[in-house]
Design an enzyme around this catalytic site. Sequence first.
Site, PDB file in Angstrom:
ATOM      1  N   PRO A  49      12.193 -12.810  -0.868  1.00  0.00           N
ATOM      2  CA  PRO A  49      11.025 -13.209  -0.063  1.00  0.00           C
ATOM      3  C   PRO A  49      10.144 -12.008   0.271  1.00  0.00           C
ATOM      4  O   PRO A  49      10.624 -10.891   0.464  1.00  0.00           O
ATOM      5  CB  PRO A  49      11.649 -13.793   1.204  1.00  0.00           C
ATOM      6  CG  PRO A  49      13.045 -14.167   0.812  1.00  0.00           C
ATOM      7  CD  PRO A  49      13.456 -13.150  -0.213  1.00  0.00           C
ATOM      8  N   ARG A  50       8.843 -12.274   0.360  1.00  0.00           N
ATOM      9  CA  ARG A  50       7.886 -11.201   0.625  1.00  0.00           C
ATOM     10  C   ARG A  50       8.058 -10.610   2.020  1.00  0.00           C
ATOM     11  O   ARG A  50       7.991  -9.395   2.198  1.00  0.00           O
ATOM     12  CB  ARG A  50       6.460 -11.759   0.470  1.00  0.00           C
ATOM     13  CG  ARG A  50       5.339 -10.802   0.841  1.00  0.00           C
ATOM     14  CD  ARG A  50       5.244  -9.667  -0.136  1.00  0.00           C
ATOM     15  NE  ARG A  50       4.075  -8.833   0.121  1.00  0.00           N
ATOM     16  CZ  ARG A  50       3.783  -7.750  -0.577  1.00  0.00           C
ATOM     17  NH1 ARG A  50       4.552  -7.378  -1.583  1.00  0.00           N
ATOM     18  NH2 ARG A  50       2.717  -7.033  -0.297  1.00  0.00           N
ATOM     19  N   PRO A  89       1.731  -8.163 -10.340  1.00  0.00           N
ATOM     20  CA  PRO A  89       2.562  -8.382 -11.523  1.00  0.00           C
ATOM     21  C   PRO A  89       2.943  -7.097 -12.252  1.00  0.00           C
ATOM     22  O   PRO A  89       3.714  -7.133 -13.217  1.00  0.00           O
ATOM     23  CB  PRO A  89       1.667  -9.253 -12.418  1.00  0.00           C
ATOM     24  CG  PRO A  89       0.277  -8.848 -12.061  1.00  0.00           C
ATOM     25  CD  PRO A  89       0.313  -8.530 -10.578  1.00  0.00           C
ATOM     26  N   LEU A  90       2.414  -5.967 -11.791  1.00  0.00           N
ATOM     27  CA  LEU A  90       2.695  -4.705 -12.486  1.00  0.00           C
ATOM     28  C   LEU A  90       4.093  -4.170 -12.207  1.00  0.00           C
ATOM     29  O   LEU A  90       4.630  -3.407 -13.010  1.00  0.00           O
ATOM     30  CB  LEU A  90       1.672  -3.644 -12.074  1.00  0.00           C
ATOM     31  CG  LEU A  90       0.223  -3.935 -12.460  1.00  0.00           C
ATOM     32  CD1 LEU A  90      -0.671  -2.817 -11.976  1.00  0.00           C
ATOM     33  CD2 LEU A  90       0.095  -4.123 -13.962  1.00  0.00           C
ATOM     34  N   GLU A  91       4.674  -4.548 -11.061  1.00  0.00           N
ATOM     35  CA  GLU A  91       6.001  -4.013 -10.751  1.00  0.00           C
ATOM     36  C   GLU A  91       7.016  -4.350 -11.837  1.00  0.00           C
ATOM     37  O   GLU A  91       7.748  -3.476 -12.294  1.00  0.00           O
ATOM     38  CB  GLU A  91       6.455  -4.490  -9.370  1.00  0.00           C
ATOM     39  CG  GLU A  91       5.729  -3.792  -8.232  1.00  0.00           C
ATOM     40  CD  GLU A  91       6.331  -4.112  -6.877  1.00  0.00           C
ATOM     41  OE1 GLU A  91       7.272  -4.918  -6.811  1.00  0.00           O
ATOM     42  OE2 GLU A  91       5.861  -3.550  -5.874  1.00  0.00           O
ATOM     43  N   GLU A 151       0.818  -1.208   0.000  1.00  0.00           N
ATOM     44  CA  GLU A 151       0.000   0.000   0.000  1.00  0.00           C
ATOM     45  C   GLU A 151       0.851   1.258   0.000  1.00  0.00           C
ATOM     46  O   GLU A 151       0.511   2.251  -0.652  1.00  0.00           O
ATOM     47  CB  GLU A 151      -0.944  -0.013   1.209  1.00  0.00           C
ATOM     48  CG  GLU A 151      -2.034  -1.070   1.167  1.00  0.00           C
ATOM     49  CD  GLU A 151      -1.523  -2.460   1.528  1.00  0.00           C
ATOM     50  OE1 GLU A 151      -2.212  -3.440   1.214  1.00  0.00           O
ATOM     51  OE2 GLU A 151      -0.417  -2.561   2.120  1.00  0.00           O
ATOM     52  N   GLU A 184      13.827  -2.414  -2.494  1.00  0.00           N
ATOM     53  CA  GLU A 184      14.684  -2.453  -3.679  1.00  0.00           C
ATOM     54  C   GLU A 184      14.119  -3.330  -4.789  1.00  0.00           C
ATOM     55  O   GLU A 184      14.582  -3.254  -5.932  1.00  0.00           O
ATOM     56  CB  GLU A 184      16.079  -2.942  -3.304  1.00  0.00           C
ATOM     57  CG  GLU A 184      16.842  -1.976  -2.413  1.00  0.00           C
ATOM     58  CD  GLU A 184      18.309  -2.348  -2.254  1.00  0.00           C
ATOM     59  OE1 GLU A 184      19.170  -1.490  -2.525  1.00  0.00           O
ATOM     60  OE2 GLU A 184      18.592  -3.508  -1.877  1.00  0.00           O
TER      61      GLU A 184
END
Length: 435
Positions: free
Chosen positions: A270-271, A345-347, A65, A320
Amino acid sequence: MILLFYNLALLTGLVASAPWWLWRMATTHKYREGLRERLGKIPAWLRSQSAERPVIWLHAVSVGEVLAVSRLIAKLDRALPKLQVLISTTTRTGQNLARERFGANRVFYCPLDLPWAVKAHLDAIRPRMLVLAETEFWPNLLSGCFRRQISVVVVNARISDRSWPRYRQLRWFWQPQLSRISRVLAQSETDAERLKAIGCLPERVTVAGNLKFDIRAAQEAEATRLLKALGPGLRYIVAGSTLEGEEAALLEAWPEIGEADSQLALVLAPRHPERFAAVAALLQKSGSKWIERSLWKDRPAEQIEPVSAGQIILLDTIGELASVYSISAVAFVGGSLFPTGGHNPLEPAQFGVPVVVGPHYANFRSITEDLIAHEAIRIATREELAIALIDVLSDRDEAAALGARAKQVFDAHAGATARAVDAIQELIAKVDLRR
């Protein structure tokens, strides 16, 4: 009356679960960080902010967000110079990224939805408007704003497939609160219809698009510069926002992928930061050559051992990944091999990078389905992952075309940020800023 029952249930739940929370706070730092603030102990710097300029309070839960609203905050700063935007987050990772992006003197922890904590924050900040990113509906926070006649705006509003049945069942609870929200800017038509169905007034709901289509990497990250300098001639697979089980799947597929292209290196991101150590342990057991990106921090490239083909880089830093996607030959967006909802998936799409995701993308359904409709993304199960990545890597012309189509989708949907700024400006113009 509904709010009274909510608070009774909330307090009963807190008392019942107190031993668990006390244990977590005693053993895990992240549960202690910001707790006094979240319980209503207002820092002196925050209490003084409203004396300087009128405040718009924007709440963004976590890293995703914060990234989504970054351009919105920058545009609001320019469009409303007589006001200041203060940003709250819920998670520690979101807090750290927000402080890095917007400055520590603008960022604070959102209060727990307890009456006294919410009251303390509203009394101290005295916001003229509350802007919520996505669907952070907290009854005491909403009610506190409505009692003070503070306008509430929801940007990037959505209700996921997973959340929709619960919201629908509790429509009787949400309708009195949501009907008083001033504006709701939904991501899609589906989100707009769901929000209206649970109580938002139809005339106040519009489809504005997804702020995440406006995401741009703010600047080239240090990790990106180092990877380019340390591995000239290498092709990178960047696996971002991975969850438990996905790193193991990638490591299992890695030897087969490496055989298909001798100039590959893998960046594994990793998230959740709390999993960095577990993923490092997994890499240690794998037998692959690997390195933690954090070991390079603040070191010039000439003092670091070059990245070699077949090596795995654990991206154990925050903020990063979006930039690192820009150098990938192919990106895998995690959270999607198993039914956990997927990630954005937009990044990578913003850079024209070909994207592969797993079959589970409910949290980003509209975005992913749009990419599928334009043949701008590859979907692969765990069993198909190695083949899908090899296919994209092997046909460079098709990979370039796949990435170009993804960027076209990304560019075509831009504009949600401008629409959000317009809506906020329209409402703030009706507010008496002198009080």
